[in-house]
Design a protein around this motif. Structure first.
Motif, mmCIF file in Angstrom:
data_model
loop_
_atom_site.group_PDB
_atom_site.id
_atom_site.type_symbol
_atom_site.label_atom_id
_atom_site.label_comp_id
_atom_site.label_asym_id
_atom_site.label_seq_id
_atom_site.Cartn_x
_atom_site.Cartn_y
_atom_site.Cartn_z
ATOM 1 N N LEU A 105 6.483 1.103 94.364
ATOM 2 C CA LEU A 105 5.754 -0.040 94.919
ATOM 3 C C LEU A 105 4.294 -0.009 94.486
ATOM 4 C CD1 LEU A 105 5.813 -2.513 96.781
ATOM 5 C CD2 LEU A 105 5.269 -0.996 98.689
ATOM 6 N N LEU A 106 3.697 1.170 94.481
ATOM 7 C CA LEU A 106 2.310 1.304 94.053
ATOM 8 C C LEU A 106 2.162 0.981 92.567
ATOM 9 C CD1 LEU A 106 -0.597 2.098 94.671
ATOM 10 C CD2 LEU A 106 0.033 4.490 94.244
ATOM 11 N N PHE A 107 3.106 1.438 91.756
ATOM 12 C CA PHE A 107 3.042 1.140 90.327
ATOM 13 C C PHE A 107 3.208 -0.360 90.082
ATOM 14 C CE2 PHE A 107 5.103 0.837 86.089
ATOM 15 C CZ PHE A 107 4.051 1.343 85.338
ATOM 16 N N PHE A 108 4.083 -0.992 90.839
ATOM 17 C CA PHE A 108 4.253 -2.447 90.721
ATOM 18 C C PHE A 108 2.971 -3.178 91.118
ATOM 19 C CE2 PHE A 108 5.303 -6.503 92.789
ATOM 20 C CZ PHE A 108 5.896 -7.163 91.718
ATOM 21 N N PHE A 109 2.298 -2.693 92.155
ATOM 22 C CA PHE A 109 1.043 -3.317 92.584
ATOM 23 C C PHE A 109 -0.024 -3.177 91.502
ATOM 24 C CE2 PHE A 109 -3.142 -2.922 94.601
ATOM 25 C CZ PHE A 109 -3.228 -4.164 95.222
ATOM 26 N N ILE A 110 -0.076 -2.014 90.833
ATOM 27 C CA ILE A 110 -1.043 -1.810 89.753
ATOM 28 C C ILE A 110 -0.768 -2.783 88.610
ATOM 29 C CG2 ILE A 110 -1.770 -0.180 87.962
ATOM 30 C CD1 ILE A 110 -1.441 2.051 89.993
ATOM 31 N N LEU A 111 0.496 -2.947 88.248
ATOM 32 C CA LEU A 111 0.831 -3.909 87.196
ATOM 33 C C LEU A 111 0.513 -5.332 87.625
ATOM 34 C CD1 LEU A 111 4.230 -2.559 85.805
ATOM 35 C CD2 LEU A 111 1.925 -2.225 84.898
ATOM 36 N N LEU A 112 0.640 -5.597 88.907
ATOM 37 C CA LEU A 112 0.355 -6.942 89.414
ATOM 38 C C LEU A 112 -1.112 -7.303 89.237
ATOM 39 C CD1 LEU A 112 1.985 -9.220 90.810
ATOM 40 C CD2 LEU A 112 1.164 -8.331 92.991
ATOM 41 N N THR A 113 -1.989 -6.307 89.253
ATOM 42 C CA THR A 113 -3.414 -6.589 89.074
ATOM 43 C C THR A 113 -3.716 -7.132 87.678
ATOM 44 O OG1 THR A 113 -3.868 -4.307 88.377
ATOM 45 C CG2 THR A 113 -4.046 -4.823 90.728
ATOM 46 N N LEU A 114 -2.811 -6.917 86.727
ATOM 47 C CA LEU A 114 -3.010 -7.466 85.386
ATOM 48 C C LEU A 114 -2.968 -8.990 85.394
ATOM 49 C CD1 LEU A 114 -0.786 -5.036 83.295
ATOM 50 C CD2 LEU A 114 -3.280 -5.091 83.392
ATOM 51 N N GLU A 119 -12.451 -13.208 87.099
ATOM 52 C CA GLU A 119 -13.364 -14.159 87.738
ATOM 53 C C GLU A 119 -13.122 -14.270 89.242
ATOM 54 O OE1 GLU A 119 -11.712 -14.630 85.033
ATOM 55 O OE2 GLU A 119 -13.268 -14.848 83.492
ATOM 56 N N LEU A 120 -11.895 -13.947 89.707
ATOM 57 C CA LEU A 120 -11.587 -14.078 91.127
ATOM 58 C C LEU A 120 -12.360 -13.074 91.980
ATOM 59 C CD1 LEU A 120 -7.709 -14.668 91.156
ATOM 60 C CD2 LEU A 120 -9.527 -16.338 91.534
ATOM 61 N N ILE A 121 -12.705 -11.932 91.396
ATOM 62 C CA ILE A 121 -13.356 -10.877 92.190
ATOM 63 C C ILE A 121 -14.844 -10.744 91.869
ATOM 64 C CG2 ILE A 121 -11.207 -9.587 92.452
ATOM 65 C CD1 ILE A 121 -12.158 -7.737 90.221
ATOM 66 N N LEU A 122 -15.384 -11.637 91.041
ATOM 67 C CA LEU A 122 -16.797 -11.517 90.685
ATOM 68 C C LEU A 122 -17.706 -11.637 91.904
ATOM 69 C CD1 LEU A 122 -17.173 -13.476 87.314
ATOM 70 C CD2 LEU A 122 -17.176 -11.013 87.689
ATOM 71 N N LEU A 123 -17.438 -12.626 92.766
ATOM 72 C CA LEU A 123 -18.318 -12.857 93.914
ATOM 73 C C LEU A 123 -18.292 -11.704 94.900
ATOM 74 C CD1 LEU A 123 -20.300 -14.758 95.239
ATOM 75 C CD2 LEU A 123 -18.381 -15.925 96.367
ATOM 76 N N PRO A 124 -17.130 -11.277 95.425
ATOM 77 C CA PRO A 124 -17.158 -10.143 96.366
ATOM 78 C C PRO A 124 -17.646 -8.846 95.727
ATOM 79 C CG PRO A 124 -14.899 -10.714 95.770
ATOM 80 C CD PRO A 124 -15.761 -11.794 95.240
ATOM 81 N N LEU A 125 -17.331 -8.653 94.437
ATOM 82 C CA LEU A 125 -17.760 -7.438 93.765
ATOM 83 C C LEU A 125 -19.279 -7.415 93.571
ATOM 84 C CD1 LEU A 125 -16.295 -4.962 92.737
ATOM 85 C CD2 LEU A 125 -16.202 -6.004 90.477
ATOM 86 N N LEU A 148 -13.877 1.222 86.047
ATOM 87 C CA LEU A 148 -13.371 2.559 85.768
ATOM 88 C C LEU A 148 -11.872 2.702 85.995
ATOM 89 C CD1 LEU A 148 -16.191 4.892 87.131
ATOM 90 C CD2 LEU A 148 -15.826 4.015 84.828
ATOM 91 N N ALA A 149 -11.251 1.746 86.653
ATOM 92 C CA ALA A 149 -9.796 1.783 86.848
ATOM 93 C C ALA A 149 -9.135 0.901 85.799
ATOM 94 C CB ALA A 149 -9.423 1.311 88.249
ATOM 95 N N SER A 150 -7.997 1.345 85.285
ATOM 96 C CA SER A 150 -7.338 0.624 84.196
ATOM 97 C C SER A 150 -5.842 0.529 84.444
ATOM 98 C CB SER A 150 -7.606 1.326 82.863
ATOM 99 O OG SER A 150 -6.856 0.744 81.827
ATOM 100 N N ALA A 151 -5.377 -0.674 84.740
ATOM 101 C CA ALA A 151 -3.933 -0.886 84.872
ATOM 102 C C ALA A 151 -3.248 -0.752 83.519
ATOM 103 C CB ALA A 151 -3.673 -2.266 85.474
ATOM 104 N N VAL A 152 -3.901 -1.245 82.468
ATOM 105 C CA VAL A 152 -3.337 -1.118 81.121
ATOM 106 C C VAL A 152 -3.206 0.343 80.732
ATOM 107 C CG1 VAL A 152 -3.720 -1.626 78.680
ATOM 108 C CG2 VAL A 152 -4.202 -3.366 80.393
ATOM 109 N N GLY A 153 -4.260 1.124 80.979
ATOM 110 C CA GLY A 153 -4.214 2.539 80.648
ATOM 111 C C GLY A 153 -3.162 3.283 81.446
ATOM 112 N N THR A 154 -3.044 2.971 82.738
ATOM 113 C CA THR A 154 -2.017 3.606 83.554
ATOM 114 C C THR A 154 -0.630 3.325 83.008
ATOM 115 O OG1 THR A 154 -3.415 3.418 85.529
ATOM 116 C CG2 THR A 154 -1.057 3.740 85.881
ATOM 117 N N PHE A 155 -0.390 2.083 82.615
ATOM 118 C CA PHE A 155 0.911 1.718 82.042
ATOM 119 C C PHE A 155 1.154 2.437 80.722
ATOM 120 C CE2 PHE A 155 3.373 -1.033 79.201
ATOM 121 C CZ PHE A 155 4.562 -1.103 79.913
ATOM 122 N N LEU A 156 0.155 2.488 79.839
ATOM 123 C CA LEU A 156 0.321 3.129 78.535
ATOM 124 C C LEU A 156 0.642 4.618 78.680
ATOM 125 C CD1 LEU A 156 -2.553 1.572 76.361
ATOM 126 C CD2 LEU A 156 -0.101 1.149 76.178
#
Length: 276
Positions: A105-114, A119-125, A148-156
């Motif tokens: 489930l956690l891995f699926f959530f990480i892939l979902l962030t791709l 632009e959706l998180i620019l304002l709160p960030l 510093l977190a990478s969904a692409v890198g985690t998948f690779l």
């Protein structure tokens, strides 16, 4: 023995395609040699090239602080590449060699962030980094920590570690190697191609950051090179296209050199396995 005839038609077609793809870069290099007056000449002067490239580049480094922006962007990009690759390797190690509740489930959530646009998180960030005081006090933290977190890198790395024989894990366990020792002494030497491919992706991505540095309102001396390119080309109410193309050419050299140095690892990292 069968002799293969030279495929002149295929080679000629590939050469033409390469030239067509190179046309924008060649045109940018040509325009970068023009003065402001020559850039607005109709029709534009293409041949022979002008000799104003040196003046344009000198203007960038002397008047627009381009050298500092290049160094700042390089430092930020390299820091993100190193830490991001390390985090991605640790995440890949956890998803392949550890069993814990909710792993899939956690891995699926990480892939979902791709699928989530940045632009959706620019304002709160941006509100968060402003509250932490990073924008004025520690601008490099504001530029690096959110990336510093990478969904692409985690998948690779997960896919790569999955293809490594399990016998190596058993042998490492028999030798008393812990997870980190196994990672750095066994997995790391076998992962240079994936590391190189991931490094190129992340370096180029960080090098071309524009929206985030502009959005958080950094001081001019703390900005990234792409913001510097945009601010360096306005002359009065006109855009100096010669200066613009010179800025683009100069800004594209570091990622080009980075890619050339790691192109072998990049190609091997994404190569498809073939049956021998």
């Amino acid at each position: 023995m069968t002799l293969h005839r030279p495929r002149y038609a295929v080679h000629a077609a590939l050469i033409v395609i390469c030239l067509v793809l190179a046309c924008p870069a060649l045109y940018a290099l040509q325009v970068s040699t023009l003065t402001l007056e020559e850039a607005f000449t109709v029709p534009p002067k293409l041949f022979p090239p002008s000799t104003d490239f040196y003046s344009n580049v000198s203007s960038l480094f002397e008047d627009q602080n381009f050298g500092h922006l290049l160094l700042n962007t390089f430092n930020v990009s390299m820091l993100v590449v190193i830490v991001k690759t390390l985090f991605a390797m640790l995440a890949g190690l956890a998803f392949v060699y550890f069993d814990f509740p909710g792993k899939w489930l956690l891995f699926f959530f990480i892939l979902l962030t791709l699928l989530m646009p940045t632009e959706l998180i620019l304002l709160p960030l941006s509100a968060l980094v402003s509250q932490l005081g990073w924008v004025r006090q520690d601008p490099q933290l504001a530029l690096t920590i959110p990336f510093l977190a990478s969904a692409v890198g985690t998948f690779l790395f997960r896919q790569h570690f999955n293809n490594i024989p399990r016998e190596l894990v058993e042998a490492a366990q028999l030798d008393g190697a812990g997870p980190l020792r196994f990672l750095f002494l066994v997995l790391l030497p076998m992962s240079w191609n994936v590391i190189g491919a991931h490094a190129i992706i992340q370096f180029i991505s960080m090098w071309h950051q524009y929206a985030w540095p502009v959005f958080i309102g950094l001081r001019p001396e703390d900005q990234m090179i792409q913001v510097g390119v945009r601010k360096a080309v306005i002359v009065g109410t006109q855009t100096d296209f010669g200066l613009l193309m010179a800025a683009g050419v100069v800004a594209s050299i570091p990622p080009l050199v980075f890619f050339v140095l790691l192109q072998k690892q990049f190609m091997s990292g994404f190569a498809l396995a073939r049956d021998k």
